[in-house]
Design an enzyme around this catalytic site. Structure first.
Site, PDB file in Angstrom:
ATOM      1  N   SER A 209       0.834  -1.192   0.000  1.00 55.06           N
ATOM      2  CA  SER A 209       0.000   0.000   0.000  1.00 55.06           C
ATOM      3  C   SER A 209       0.878   1.255   0.000  1.00 55.06           C
ATOM      4  O   SER A 209       1.692   1.435  -0.892  1.00 55.06           O
ATOM      5  CB  SER A 209      -0.958  -0.036   1.195  1.00 55.06           C
ATOM      6  OG  SER A 209      -1.925   0.983   1.125  1.00 55.06           O
ATOM      7  N   ASP A 432       5.092  24.346  -0.951  1.00 57.20           N
ATOM      8  CA  ASP A 432       6.486  24.055  -1.290  1.00 57.20           C
ATOM      9  C   ASP A 432       6.918  22.655  -0.841  1.00 57.20           C
ATOM     10  O   ASP A 432       7.990  22.473  -0.269  1.00 57.20           O
ATOM     11  CB  ASP A 432       7.415  25.118  -0.708  1.00 57.20           C
ATOM     12  CG  ASP A 432       7.295  25.239   0.811  1.00 57.20           C
ATOM     13  OD1 ASP A 432       6.292  24.767   1.381  1.00 57.20           O
ATOM     14  OD2 ASP A 432       8.225  25.818   1.430  1.00 57.20           O
ATOM     15  N   HIS A 485      -7.330  -5.234  -1.439  1.00 53.90           N
ATOM     16  CA  HIS A 485      -6.139  -4.457  -1.115  1.00 53.90           C
ATOM     17  C   HIS A 485      -5.249  -5.161  -0.091  1.00 53.90           C
ATOM     18  O   HIS A 485      -4.036  -4.964  -0.071  1.00 53.90           O
ATOM     19  CB  HIS A 485      -6.581  -3.093  -0.586  1.00 53.90           C
ATOM     20  CG  HIS A 485      -5.467  -2.132  -0.341  1.00 53.90           C
ATOM     21  ND1 HIS A 485      -4.768  -1.510  -1.358  1.00 53.90           N
ATOM     22  CD2 HIS A 485      -4.927  -1.671   0.816  1.00 53.90           C
ATOM     23  CE1 HIS A 485      -3.857  -0.706  -0.851  1.00 53.90           C
ATOM     24  NE2 HIS A 485      -3.925  -0.793   0.463  1.00 53.90           N
TER      25      HIS A 485
END
Length: 510
Positions: A209, A432, A485
């Site tokens: 994951s 940023d 998953h």
């Protein structure tokens, strides 16, 4: 059953090393306990494990701690383990001026192989912000990995609500947490590799994951440290800016599909969920108090989809939870109320009391040089006609659950998150962010990579995975709908063994 293979790389993996959660403390903010929430979800293999745990910078005599300390070997059934500690910079871009944090790691090998020269496997766990399960026996993929590797597994203590509140300024906390993304995780891994692996040889990395996201960051910026890479349900979008919007647009489509499958399996839950939503909406303050001091609202109820819709047995667990949603009426005329069992189970599923970083840092894992600006919240407005729980209940439609998404209102309704509302807002506005991926490096990749891609993955979208995989040279994909998953955990050793076979020639290209 759907299986697809794409181009091969042949390399025999070295050792299994599991780098789990890293718990840390800042030297300048001592004794602040924190965790590098490397989205490393630890799993087991025959590897050396790394786990993070808070430890002081100085020992009991006041002497500064060495850079690397190894403990004694100890045992659980079928495995031998030892604890390792490393002092690493909080900020790798400013090493000289940076404070130090302590990383705790656990090394794991099969019994009797403590002194054998085996290759290392580094395991990067999912998250961000959740600790690895502690190894209790040799089983599953860990047992399989231990046949060939030394493996590392994690025992981290994540940042807790109480520990983070030791940093009084929201801006300082936000600045501190910027050092807990995939770029810092890779720097930590390289710091450990060159000190732990004999002759600083490259090691094998297994990323589950979000741990797979970290694996792609590793391929981008430190491929010299990698012998081969295995990815399970974890190939990230790698575009410029913040990719969160594209992630959530794609994921909302899959979430609607998962809701449809759930209610087809358990049609009786349509009315139960509608009744709960109506009850919550009509309650004072629009919800009912939770045991921790937060409030459960209709939109909070929808958050159960995060765990209930995307993992193995999630449908069943969600259904059985709704079976006990209401207190039984023992006295005729007594008011209807949601059971304490349901409320406590809800909070256990959400886990923000113990793992707040998952919510605080979640969208930042998609940011490179741009802000997320509460991406999931913005994208949800495009689907509000389908995800308005109160309206759906009134109109007799199934109430749809949401998935892996964090919303700003959670920092009002979840008590454990309230102290971090301002810091999280600063992170959502931050522009940023440093780069997490290097597309040019990935297109010129020489490291063998094999990835398990789950066709109906609710967390990591299949279409976005294919886009990224097309830009990683030499990657082989195993596309399957046999697993959700959580396939690495659920498949025993099968997923790990399949990926290793793709890399070592047992499953050649066809």
């Amino acid at each position: 059953m759907l299986k697809i293979h794409a181009p091969p790389n042949l390399i025999k993996p070295l050792l299994s090393f599991d780098l789990s959660f890293l718990s840390s403390i800042s030297a300048t903010l001592s004794p602040l306990q924190s965790a590098r929430l490397h989205r490393f979800r630890l799993r087991r293999t025959s590897i050396r494990a790394v786990v993070a745990m808070s430890i002081p910078k100085f020992d009991s005599t006041g002497q500064s701690m060495p850079e690397h300390v190894a403990g004694n070997w100890y045992s659980v059934p079928g495995l031998r383990l030892r604890d390792l500690r490393f002092m690493v910079p909080l900020d790798y871009k400013n090493r000289e001026a940076s404070s130090k944090i302590s990383i705790f790691a656990r090394e794991i090998v099969a019994v009797g192989k403590e002194e054998q020269p085996m290759p290392y496997l580094l395991y990067l766990q999912g998250g961000p912000g959740f600790e690895c399960p502690r190894p209790t026996e040799a089983s599953g993929w860990i047992l399989k990995a231990c046949e060939e590797f030394r493996r590392g597994t994690g025992l981290s203590t994540p940042l807790t609500p109480s520990s983070m509140q030791q940093i009084k300024s929201a801006q300082k906390l936000a600045d501190y947490l910027t050092h807990f993304r995939a770029d810092s995780i890779v720097n930590d891994a390289e710091f450990i590799r060159v000190r732990l692996v004999p002759e600083a040889r490259p090691w094998t990395v297994l990323g589950q994951s979000y741990g797979g996201f970290c694996g792609v960051t590793y391929l981008s910026f430190a491929p010299q440290g990698l012998k081969q890479v295995l990815l399970t349900g974890g190939i990230p979008p790698i575009g410029d800016g913040c990719t969160a919007d594209s992630v959530y647009r794609a994921c909302f489509e899959q979430i609607i599909h998962q809701n449809e499958k759930y209610y087809k399996r358990f049609p009786q839950d349509i009315e139960i969920v509608q009744d709960i939503v109506t009850f919550l909406a009509e309650s004072e303050a629009g919800g009912v108090p939770l045991p921790s001091g937060g409030i459960l609202t209709p939109r909070g109820l929808q958050f159960l989809g995060l765990s209930g819709l995307g993992s193995s047995a999630g449908f069943e667990r969600l259904h059985y939870m709704f079976e006990r949603a209401w207190d039984p009426i023992l006295v005729p005329g007594a008011p209807k109320q949601i059971s304490s069992y349901f409320l406590n189970t809800y909070e256990n599923w959400v886990s923000f009391d113990t793992n707040p970083l998952y919510a605080i840092l979640h969208e930042s894992i998609y940011c490179q040089g741009a802000s997320s600006r509460w991406s999931a919240h913005r994208v949800r407005t495009d689907h509000e006609s389908k995800f308005d729980a109160i309206k759906a209940a009134k109109e007799g439609r199934p109430v749809l659950f949401t998935g892996e998404m964090i919303f700003p209102w959670m920092f009002d309704e979840v008590k454990a998150l309230r102290p971090f509302k301002e810091a999280t807002q600063l992170l959502a506005e931050k522009e940023d962010w440093p780069p997490l991926y290097d597309v040019t490096a990935l297109k010129n990749n020489k490291v063998p990579v094999a990835a398990a891609v789950y066709y109906e993955d609710m967390y990591v979208n299949f279409k976005l995975v294919k886009e990224t995989a097309s830009q990683i040279a030499g990657i082989r994909l195993w596309i399957t709908n046999e697993y959700m998953h959580s396939g690495l955990r659920d498949g025993g050793g099968q997923v790990f063994d399949h990926l290793m076979g793709m890399l070592n020639g047992k499953k050649p290209l066809f």
